[in-house]
Design a protein around this motif. Structure first.
Motif, PDB file in Angstrom:
ATOM      1  N   THR A   1      -5.725  -2.171   0.145  1.00 33.16           N
ATOM      2  CA  THR A   1      -6.479  -0.989   0.580  1.00 33.16           C
ATOM      3  C   THR A   1      -6.506  -0.891   2.097  1.00 33.16           C
ATOM      4  OG1 THR A   1      -7.887  -1.130  -1.393  1.00 33.16           O
ATOM      5  CG2 THR A   1      -8.707   0.192   0.451  1.00 33.16           C
ATOM      6  N   LEU A   2      -6.799  -2.000   2.761  1.00 31.85           N
ATOM      7  CA  LEU A   2      -6.844  -2.010   4.224  1.00 31.85           C
ATOM      8  C   LEU A   2      -5.469  -1.730   4.818  1.00 31.85           C
ATOM      9  CD1 LEU A   2      -9.164  -5.127   4.667  1.00 31.85           C
ATOM     10  CD2 LEU A   2      -9.753  -2.763   5.250  1.00 31.85           C
ATOM     11  N   GLN A   3      -4.435  -2.201   4.153  1.00 37.96           N
ATOM     12  CA  GLN A   3      -3.073  -1.948   4.620  1.00 37.96           C
ATOM     13  C   GLN A   3      -2.742  -0.459   4.502  1.00 37.96           C
ATOM     14  OE1 GLN A   3      -0.222  -4.410   2.617  1.00 37.96           O
ATOM     15  NE2 GLN A   3       1.388  -4.047   4.119  1.00 37.96           N
ATOM     16  N   ALA A   4      -3.140   0.156   3.389  1.00 35.04           N
ATOM     17  CA  ALA A   4      -2.883   1.581   3.181  1.00 35.04           C
ATOM     18  C   ALA A   4      -3.633   2.434   4.202  1.00 35.04           C
ATOM     19  CB  ALA A   4      -3.289   1.974   1.760  1.00 35.04           C
ATOM     20  N   LEU A   5      -4.810   1.953   4.646  1.00 33.10           N
ATOM     21  CA  LEU A   5      -5.607   2.682   5.639  1.00 33.10           C
ATOM     22  C   LEU A   5      -5.152   2.423   7.072  1.00 33.10           C
ATOM     23  CD1 LEU A   5      -9.160   2.135   4.081  1.00 33.10           C
ATOM     24  CD2 LEU A   5      -7.845   4.273   4.119  1.00 33.10           C
TER      25      LEU A   5
ATOM     26  N   GLY B   1     -14.065  -5.793   2.014  1.00 31.79           N
ATOM     27  CA  GLY B   1     -13.082  -5.340   2.986  1.00 31.79           C
ATOM     28  C   GLY B   1     -13.479  -5.658   4.410  1.00 31.79           C
TER      29      GLY B   1
ATOM     30  N   ARG C   1      -6.525  -6.937  -3.622  1.00 34.82           N
ATOM     31  CA  ARG C   1      -6.902  -5.526  -3.736  1.00 34.82           C
ATOM     32  C   ARG C   1      -7.455  -4.999  -2.415  1.00 34.82           C
ATOM     33  NH1 ARG C   1      -8.668  -7.346  -8.856  1.00 34.82           N
ATOM     34  NH2 ARG C   1     -10.818  -7.581  -8.097  1.00 34.82           N
ATOM     35  N   SER C   2      -8.290  -5.804  -1.767  1.00 36.54           N
ATOM     36  CA  SER C   2      -8.867  -5.373  -0.490  1.00 36.54           C
ATOM     37  C   SER C   2      -7.799  -5.268   0.586  1.00 36.54           C
ATOM     38  CB  SER C   2      -9.962  -6.353  -0.053  1.00 36.54           C
ATOM     39  OG  SER C   2     -11.076  -6.297  -0.914  1.00 36.54           O
TER      40      SER C   2
ATOM     41  N   ALA D   1     -17.279  -3.752  -2.873  1.00 34.87           N
ATOM     42  CA  ALA D   1     -15.881  -3.643  -2.436  1.00 34.87           C
ATOM     43  C   ALA D   1     -15.791  -3.390  -0.940  1.00 34.87           C
ATOM     44  CB  ALA D   1     -15.188  -2.524  -3.205  1.00 34.87           C
TER      45      ALA D   1
END
Length: 271
Positions: free
Chosen positions: A57-61, A21, A53-54, A17
């Motif tokens: 996640t990258l957007q949330a970070l 990313g 999904r990646s 995962a």
């Protein structure tokens, strides 16, 4: 862009995962500054579901943003590059020599290392006013088409260079770019003998460059240093005659500094 060729060599603890990313972050470039989900998935070689999904996640970070249906990088990505810049002490170890060379000869000077079939620019200094997209820190370009890359390829062990020639598909970036593998092999053998490389209009029209190796404490080439100018204003022969000695002196000083900080050699060096 996700490298499937070395799956058998991956350690048991490899986190797929995380690799996905990072591959997504690397897929954005000047030609793909914003992409839809399907475009990202296609470029990285993932299913749309996995890419989504990646990206979420990258957007949330904070590394990726979204406008409508298109995704783009956010400035936080720069923190990843700055972490390398400061940990490798680029401003102390590399930048002074690049500044010195440009102060003597004008034009531009860069340091790069080898990443797969590409060179990765890790330091650059220029007094040129015109835009030079080929000399941007963090940029990757095919090793076969750059003076830096040819020096780095010449520094590879024979087995590693054989694998490179077997696997690489050289691309013609200008009508002067060498893409014939036999010719490229002969050029690299000549670079090994001379201990420097020159290129004229190989990566882009108007770029003539001279590069030399930066060697680690073991004598292995860990990076390359170049000086470049505009074709038509300088020739490869001019660079060798007027700049080679100083370029080698700068490379030696960089190597000496790295020898005092073994961790820097490991950080900067060719893997």
């Amino acid at each position: 862009m996700l490298d499937r060729s070395t799956e058998d060599e991956r350690p048991a603890e490899f986190v797929e995962a995380l690799a996905r990313g990072l591959s997504i972050l690397e897929s954005f470039d000047s030609a793909h500054s914003e992409m839809t989900l399907s475009e990202v998935a296609r470029r990285v070689g993932l299913s749309p579901a996995a890419a989504r999904r990646s990206l979420i996640t990258l957007q949330a970070l904070g590394y990726v943003g979204q406008t409508g249906k298109r995704f783009h990088l956010r400035p936080k990505v720069m923190s990843l590059g700055s972490a390398f810049y400061f940990s490798a002490r680029v401003d102390e170890v590399l930048q002074p020599e690049l500044t010195r060379l440009v102060g003597m000869f004008g034009d531009a000077s860069s340091v790069a290392t080898l990443e797969g079939h590409d060179v990765l620019y890790i330091a650059h200094y220029s007094e040129q006013r015109a835009r030079r997209p080929t000399a941007v820190v963090g940029a990757r370009y095919p090793a076969h088409a750059t003076s830096l890359g040819r020096v780095l390829l010449a520094g590879l062990p024979d087995a590693a260079f054989h694998c490179y020639l077997r696997d690489v598909v050289p691309v013609a970036l200008t009508n002067r770019t060498v893409v014939d593998k036999a010719e490229l092999k002969a050029i690299i053998e000549d670079v090994r003998a001379k201990n420097y490389a020159t290129t004229v209009d190989q990566l882009d029209y108007g770029i003539t460059a001279l590069a030399v190796p930066i060697r680690g404490t073991s004598g292995r080439t860990i990076a390359a240093l170049n000086s470049s100018g505009y074709s038509g204003m300088v020739t490869a022969e001019d660079l060798v005659k007027n700049r080679l000695q100083e370029l080698r002196a700068s490379a030696a000083r960089i190597a000496q500094t790295l020898s005092r900080y073994p961790v820097l050699e490991s950080i900067i060096g060719v893997r």
